[in-house]
Design a protein around this motif. Structure first.
Motif, PDB file in Angstrom:
ATOM      1  N   SER A   4       0.831  -1.196   0.000  1.00 45.70           N
ATOM      2  CA  SER A   4       0.000   0.000   0.000  1.00 45.70           C
ATOM      3  C   SER A   4       0.875   1.260   0.000  1.00 45.70           C
ATOM      4  O   SER A   4       1.972   1.280   0.558  1.00 45.70           O
ATOM      5  CB  SER A   4      -0.936   0.011   1.204  1.00 45.70           C
ATOM      6  N   ILE A   5       0.368   2.270  -0.667  1.00 41.85           N
ATOM      7  CA  ILE A   5       1.077   3.548  -0.708  1.00 41.85           C
ATOM      8  C   ILE A   5       0.648   4.345   0.512  1.00 41.85           C
ATOM      9  O   ILE A   5      -0.541   4.540   0.750  1.00 41.85           O
ATOM     10  CB  ILE A   5       0.737   4.314  -1.997  1.00 41.85           C
ATOM     11  N   LYS A   6       1.602   4.787   1.265  1.00 46.17           N
ATOM     12  CA  LYS A   6       1.308   5.548   2.470  1.00 46.17           C
ATOM     13  C   LYS A   6       1.264   7.033   2.131  1.00 46.17           C
ATOM     14  O   LYS A   6       2.108   7.544   1.397  1.00 46.17           O
ATOM     15  CB  LYS A   6       2.346   5.270   3.536  1.00 46.17           C
ATOM     16  N   THR A   7       0.273   7.718   2.685  1.00 46.59           N
ATOM     17  CA  THR A   7       0.071   9.129   2.409  1.00 46.59           C
ATOM     18  C   THR A   7       1.313   9.950   2.712  1.00 46.59           C
ATOM     19  O   THR A   7       1.704  10.819   1.920  1.00 46.59           O
ATOM     20  CB  THR A   7      -1.127   9.661   3.206  1.00 46.59           C
ATOM     21  N   ASP A   8       1.954   9.680   3.838  1.00 52.47           N
ATOM     22  CA  ASP A   8       3.124  10.485   4.185  1.00 52.47           C
ATOM     23  C   ASP A   8       4.269  10.271   3.198  1.00 52.47           C
ATOM     24  O   ASP A   8       5.043  11.187   2.939  1.00 52.47           O
ATOM     25  CB  ASP A   8       3.576  10.255   5.628  1.00 52.47           C
ATOM     26  N   ASP A   9       4.354   9.082   2.591  1.00 50.23           N
ATOM     27  CA  ASP A   9       5.379   8.845   1.577  1.00 50.23           C
ATOM     28  C   ASP A   9       5.091   9.651   0.310  1.00 50.23           C
ATOM     29  O   ASP A   9       6.005  10.200  -0.303  1.00 50.23           O
ATOM     30  CB  ASP A   9       5.468   7.362   1.226  1.00 50.23           C
ATOM     31  N   VAL A  10       3.826   9.719  -0.075  1.00 51.71           N
ATOM     32  CA  VAL A  10       3.441  10.504  -1.244  1.00 51.71           C
ATOM     33  C   VAL A  10       3.751  11.978  -1.007  1.00 51.71           C
ATOM     34  O   VAL A  10       4.323  12.658  -1.869  1.00 51.71           O
ATOM     35  CB  VAL A  10       1.945  10.298  -1.583  1.00 51.71           C
ATOM     36  N   ILE A  11       3.375  12.465   0.171  1.00 49.35           N
ATOM     37  CA  ILE A  11       3.616  13.864   0.510  1.00 49.35           C
ATOM     38  C   ILE A  11       5.118  14.150   0.555  1.00 49.35           C
ATOM     39  O   ILE A  11       5.589  15.153   0.022  1.00 49.35           O
ATOM     40  CB  ILE A  11       2.929  14.236   1.838  1.00 49.35           C
ATOM     41  N   PHE A  12       5.865  13.252   1.187  1.00 52.18           N
ATOM     42  CA  PHE A  12       7.317  13.413   1.253  1.00 52.18           C
ATOM     43  C   PHE A  12       7.904  13.518  -0.153  1.00 52.18           C
ATOM     44  O   PHE A  12       8.715  14.407  -0.433  1.00 52.18           O
ATOM     45  CB  PHE A  12       7.949  12.236   2.006  1.00 52.18           C
ATOM     46  N   ASN A  13       7.491  12.617  -1.042  1.00 49.14           N
ATOM     47  CA  ASN A  13       8.018  12.611  -2.406  1.00 49.14           C
ATOM     48  C   ASN A  13       7.627  13.872  -3.171  1.00 49.14           C
ATOM     49  O   ASN A  13       8.405  14.372  -3.987  1.00 49.14           O
ATOM     50  CB  ASN A  13       7.575  11.359  -3.155  1.00 49.14           C
ATOM     51  N   PHE A  14       6.442  14.397  -2.899  1.00 50.66           N
ATOM     52  CA  PHE A  14       6.037  15.637  -3.548  1.00 50.66           C
ATOM     53  C   PHE A  14       6.928  16.786  -3.093  1.00 50.66           C
ATOM     54  O   PHE A  14       7.411  17.573  -3.906  1.00 50.66           O
ATOM     55  CB  PHE A  14       4.565  15.954  -3.267  1.00 50.66           C
ATOM     56  N   PHE A  15       7.163  16.867  -1.796  1.00 49.92           N
ATOM     57  CA  PHE A  15       8.033  17.924  -1.290  1.00 49.92           C
ATOM     58  C   PHE A  15       9.471  17.739  -1.770  1.00 49.92           C
ATOM     59  O   PHE A  15      10.170  18.713  -2.035  1.00 49.92           O
ATOM     60  CB  PHE A  15       7.969  18.015   0.231  1.00 49.92           C
ATOM     61  N   LYS A  16       9.906  16.495  -1.919  1.00 53.48           N
ATOM     62  CA  LYS A  16      11.240  16.237  -2.458  1.00 53.48           C
ATOM     63  C   LYS A  16      11.324  16.749  -3.892  1.00 53.48           C
ATOM     64  O   LYS A  16      12.338  17.318  -4.299  1.00 53.48           O
ATOM     65  CB  LYS A  16      11.580  14.755  -2.406  1.00 53.48           C
ATOM     66  N   GLN A  17      10.259  16.572  -4.639  1.00 54.83           N
ATOM     67  CA  GLN A  17      10.222  17.069  -6.011  1.00 54.83           C
ATOM     68  C   GLN A  17      10.377  18.593  -6.035  1.00 54.83           C
ATOM     69  O   GLN A  17      11.083  19.132  -6.886  1.00 54.83           O
ATOM     70  CB  GLN A  17       8.913  16.648  -6.671  1.00 54.83           C
ATOM     71  N   ILE A  18       9.732  19.281  -5.092  1.00 54.97           N
ATOM     72  CA  ILE A  18       9.882  20.737  -4.998  1.00 54.97           C
ATOM     73  C   ILE A  18      11.341  21.092  -4.713  1.00 54.97           C
ATOM     74  O   ILE A  18      11.915  21.977  -5.346  1.00 54.97           O
ATOM     75  CB  ILE A  18       8.962  21.325  -3.911  1.00 54.97           C
ATOM     76  N   CYS A  19      11.950  20.389  -3.774  1.00 53.02           N
ATOM     77  CA  CYS A  19      13.344  20.674  -3.409  1.00 53.02           C
ATOM     78  C   CYS A  19      14.305  20.389  -4.557  1.00 53.02           C
ATOM     79  O   CYS A  19      15.283  21.121  -4.743  1.00 53.02           O
ATOM     80  CB  CYS A  19      13.750  19.838  -2.198  1.00 53.02           C
ATOM     81  N   ASP A  20      14.036  19.342  -5.303  1.00 57.82           N
ATOM     82  CA  ASP A  20      14.949  18.917  -6.362  1.00 57.82           C
ATOM     83  C   ASP A  20      14.785  19.700  -7.665  1.00 57.82           C
ATOM     84  O   ASP A  20      15.664  19.650  -8.521  1.00 57.82           O
ATOM     85  CB  ASP A  20      14.765  17.427  -6.665  1.00 57.82           C
ATOM     86  N   GLU A  21      13.673  20.403  -7.815  1.00 53.19           N
ATOM     87  CA  GLU A  21      13.408  21.117  -9.067  1.00 53.19           C
ATOM     88  C   GLU A  21      14.412  22.260  -9.243  1.00 53.19           C
ATOM     89  O   GLU A  21      14.497  23.152  -8.413  1.00 53.19           O
ATOM     90  CB  GLU A  21      11.978  21.659  -9.091  1.00 53.19           C
ATOM     91  N   LYS A  22      15.161  22.208 -10.330  1.00 51.27           N
ATOM     92  CA  LYS A  22      16.192  23.223 -10.598  1.00 51.27           C
ATOM     93  C   LYS A  22      15.608  24.479 -11.236  1.00 51.27           C
ATOM     94  O   LYS A  22      16.143  25.567 -11.061  1.00 51.27           O
ATOM     95  CB  LYS A  22      17.275  22.649 -11.522  1.00 51.27           C
ATOM     96  N   ASP A  23      14.518  24.328 -11.962  1.00 53.82           N
ATOM     97  CA  ASP A  23      13.867  25.461 -12.623  1.00 53.82           C
ATOM     98  C   ASP A  23      12.996  26.183 -11.604  1.00 53.82           C
ATOM     99  O   ASP A  23      12.040  25.615 -11.069  1.00 53.82           O
ATOM    100  CB  ASP A  23      13.028  24.952 -13.798  1.00 53.82           C
ATOM    101  N   ASP A  24      13.315  27.433 -11.313  1.00 55.78           N
ATOM    102  CA  ASP A  24      12.603  28.187 -10.282  1.00 55.78           C
ATOM    103  C   ASP A  24      11.115  28.352 -10.597  1.00 55.78           C
ATOM    104  O   ASP A  24      10.282  28.276  -9.693  1.00 55.78           O
ATOM    105  CB  ASP A  24      13.244  29.559 -10.080  1.00 55.78           C
ATOM    106  N   VAL A  25      10.784  28.554 -11.855  1.00 54.34           N
ATOM    107  CA  VAL A  25       9.377  28.727 -12.241  1.00 54.34           C
ATOM    108  C   VAL A  25       8.602  27.437 -11.987  1.00 54.34           C
ATOM    109  O   VAL A  25       7.487  27.459 -11.449  1.00 54.34           O
ATOM    110  CB  VAL A  25       9.271  29.175 -13.720  1.00 54.34           C
ATOM    111  N   LYS A  26       9.193  26.308 -12.353  1.00 49.38           N
ATOM    112  CA  LYS A  26       8.536  25.011 -12.121  1.00 49.38           C
ATOM    113  C   LYS A  26       8.423  24.721 -10.624  1.00 49.38           C
ATOM    114  O   LYS A  26       7.431  24.150 -10.171  1.00 49.38           O
ATOM    115  CB  LYS A  26       9.295  23.887 -12.819  1.00 49.38           C
ATOM    116  N   SER A  76      10.854  30.549  -5.205  1.00 48.21           N
ATOM    117  CA  SER A  76      11.384  29.181  -5.251  1.00 48.21           C
ATOM    118  C   SER A  76      12.245  28.846  -4.032  1.00 48.21           C
ATOM    119  O   SER A  76      12.149  27.738  -3.494  1.00 48.21           O
ATOM    120  CB  SER A  76      12.174  28.964  -6.537  1.00 48.21           C
ATOM    121  N   SER A  77      13.050  29.781  -3.573  1.00 48.50           N
ATOM    122  CA  SER A  77      13.887  29.524  -2.386  1.00 48.50           C
ATOM    123  C   SER A  77      13.020  29.273  -1.157  1.00 48.50           C
ATOM    124  O   SER A  77      13.309  28.375  -0.351  1.00 48.50           O
ATOM    125  CB  SER A  77      14.817  30.699  -2.117  1.00 48.50           C
TER     126      SER A  77
END
Length: 95
Positions: A4-26, A76-77
């Motif tokens: 099963s996919i755990k909600t906190d894992d999905v949320i964590f991965n979403f926030f990781k995507q924000i942190c990892d995004e190099k393009d400030d607009v994205k 973005s920062s």
């Protein structure tokens, strides 16, 4: 084995995507998408409550809406900093 996919894992991965995004607009767009999704979730939650529970949870819902409102307009920062704090909190709560 639990697949099963755990909600906190999905949320964590979403926030990781924000942190990892190099393009400030994205990065900002991801943050704004987060706000929109959470506002929709709160609206859906509230629409399912009966009147008694709407009164009971009014302050909590408003507090969440106020928090989301405070996130609007972040650059973005600021989004990366916020996302990092959220990821740390998620990890701390897993222990």
């Amino acid at each position: 084995m639990n697949d099963s996919i755990k909600t906190d894992d999905v949320i964590f991965n979403f926030f990781k995507q924000i942190c990892d995004e190099k393009d400030d607009v994205k990065c900002v767009a991801l943050g704004n998408n987060w706000i929109n999704a959470m506002e929709i979730n709160l609206q859906n939650l509230e629409s399912k409550l009966d009147e008694k529970d709407k009164i009971k949870y009014r302050e909590n819902i408003q507090s969440n809406l106020d928090h989301l409102k405070s996130l609007k307009g972040k650059n973005s920062s600021e989004w990366r900093e916020y996302a990092t704090k959220c990821m740390v909190e998620i990890m701390d709560n897993k222990k």
